[in-house]
Design an enzyme around this catalytic site. Structure first.
Site, PDB file in Angstrom:
ATOM      1  CB  SER A 175      43.172  33.754  27.836  1.00 16.12           C
ATOM      2  OG  SER A 175      43.231  33.956  29.232  1.00 16.12           O
ATOM      3  CD  GLU A 225      43.808  44.308  30.531  1.00 15.35           C
ATOM      4  OE1 GLU A 225      43.107  43.482  31.149  1.00 15.35           O
ATOM      5  OE2 GLU A 225      43.658  44.549  29.318  1.00 15.35           O
ATOM      6  CG  LEU A 284      54.590  35.489  59.750  1.00 20.79           C
ATOM      7  CD1 LEU A 284      55.450  36.595  59.155  1.00 20.79           C
ATOM      8  CD2 LEU A 284      55.373  34.702  60.806  1.00 20.79           C
ATOM      9  CD  GLU A 314      47.976  29.007  34.370  1.00 20.99           C
ATOM     10  OE1 GLU A 314      48.292  28.649  35.522  1.00 20.99           O
ATOM     11  OE2 GLU A 314      47.159  29.933  34.150  1.00 20.99           O
TER      12      GLU A 314
END
Length: 385
Positions: A138, A250, A345, A375
């Site tokens: 990042s 993006e 389920l 984050e």
């Protein structure tokens, strides 16, 4: 109208509905029957890209002057949604369309556009974007791959990892440092054509938890020489700004995928609980099942309405960074929660890979990481307060 029963969003036209139907039919005929095999081999067949191009599913935003249909991001949004609803999440076409091509379209010179865009539309070139490195995810300022002037071009040295379409792509938008002393201002982007490129090699196809049909790879550049014309933009040092400008689209693309996968999870779960019985009754007839699905449908509807709102804002040119981050973080978190509830389920069947919900459970998890971790999205949003 689909399982959510929503009316057509304001940005959707009759032409786009026709495209959505054509994309759905193409994927059901040409992708879905082969998808299990693609997962086992770790890549989508290269020939499928050519078929997708022939069906008009590549390069929708490329103007007619460069060999494209002259569409907009709305066309790519429809194609991405169709892929999510079909369960062909491992095909990297949406990244090729709505992430790689815009870099060439928005920042490329005239010669780059005329030479590369028609090949991206035809599928002769498959695109990838190489930002992430072993020590830089990042935090794009931490990129260490270097592009050093060498003769009439550049010599590129470095390593990239987690690259979508990594084994298939032959055009890579590469982030590299042209001046390491300038930090973010020293980052430049290059359009690297890999066919026959000396000093370039592909590493292993990474063994991932999910999205196994996508060839996610390591890339290595060992003094690979590219011409000066491979630089994207009019000067060195524009790469970080170019990346920042494209990140909202993006992240919106990821949100579109998440919303479509949520809808698919609900659809396959409804099919299951209507067919499966326990204690002499269908699962859908139990109040707990009804309450669970009522909550999931409500949250899914909120997500889709928000995503449609973001698409409309983006088409009008004012989707801001913080709102795109909200869409990416919230929808990807939500899809993991809803898919988990839908898997429950299914009972034991939900844990079996033969069932679509199991694959969705695996595939969804990475979306909270790529495109900037959730984050990081919260940090981006907090800066707008």
């Amino acid at each position: 109208m689909g399982v959510l029963g929503l009316p057509r969003p304001s940005w959707m036209t009759g032409e786009l509905e026709t495209l959505a139907d054509a994309a759905r039919r193409f994927l059901e005929a040409e992708a879905v029957p082969h998808y299990d095999r693609w997962e086992k081999q770790g890549a989508v067949d290269r020939a499928f890209w050519t078929k997708a191009a022939g069906a008009g599913l590549l390069g929708a935003e490329v103007p007619e002057a460069y060999g494209g249909p002259g569409g907009s991001f709305a066309h790519d949004a429809v194609i991405t949604r169709a892929s999510g609803l079909a369960g062909t999440d491992g095909w990297g076409g949406p990244l090729h369309n709505a992430i790689v091509i815009p870099y060439v379209l928005h920042y490329g010179g005239e010669e780059q556009k005329r030479r590369l865009l028609p090949k991206l539309v035809s599928g002769e070139l498959v695109g990838a974007i190489a930002m992430t490195e072993p020590g830089a995810g990042s935090d794009l300022q931490g990129v260490r791959t270097a592009a050093i002037r060498s003769g009439e071009g550049y010599a590129i040295t470095g390593q990239k990892t987690f690259i979508t379409n990594g084994h298939t792509a032959n055009l890579i938008v590469l982030a590299a440092k042209t001046d390491p002393s300038l930090g973010a201002k020293g980052v430049s982007l290059f359009l690297v054509e890999t066919d026959g490129l000396e000093g370039f090699r592909r590493g292993r196809n990474l063994d991932k938890i999910g999205l196994k049909a996508n060839d996610t790879a390591e890339l290595f550049f060992d003094g690979a020489k590219v011409p000066a014309s491979a630089l994207l933009g009019q000067a060195e040092g524009q790469g970080f700004a170019q990346l920042m400008q494209q990140l909202p689209q993006e992240r919106l693309l990821i949100a579109i995928y998440a919303a479509s996968r949520i809808e698919r999870a609900l659809a396959v779960t409804l099919d299951h609980v209507k067919a499966r019985t326990a204690f002499g009754a269908r699962l859908i007839d139990f109040q707990n099942t009804q309450f669970e699905l009522a909550e999931c449908k409500t949250e899914a509807t909120v997500a889709q309405v928000f995503v449609d709102h973001c698409i409309e804002r983006h088409l009008q040119g004012y989707l801001d960074v913080a709102t795109a981050a909200m869409a990416k973080y919230w929808t990807t978190d939500l899809q993991c929660r809803i898919i988990d509830r839908c898997l429950q389920l299914h009972g034991g069947y939900g844990y079996i890979n033969d069932y679509p919900i199991a694959r969705m459970y695996r595939d969804a998890r990475v979306e909270r990481i790529y495109g900037g971790t959730n984050e990081i999205m919260k940090i981006v949003i907090a800066r707008s307060l």
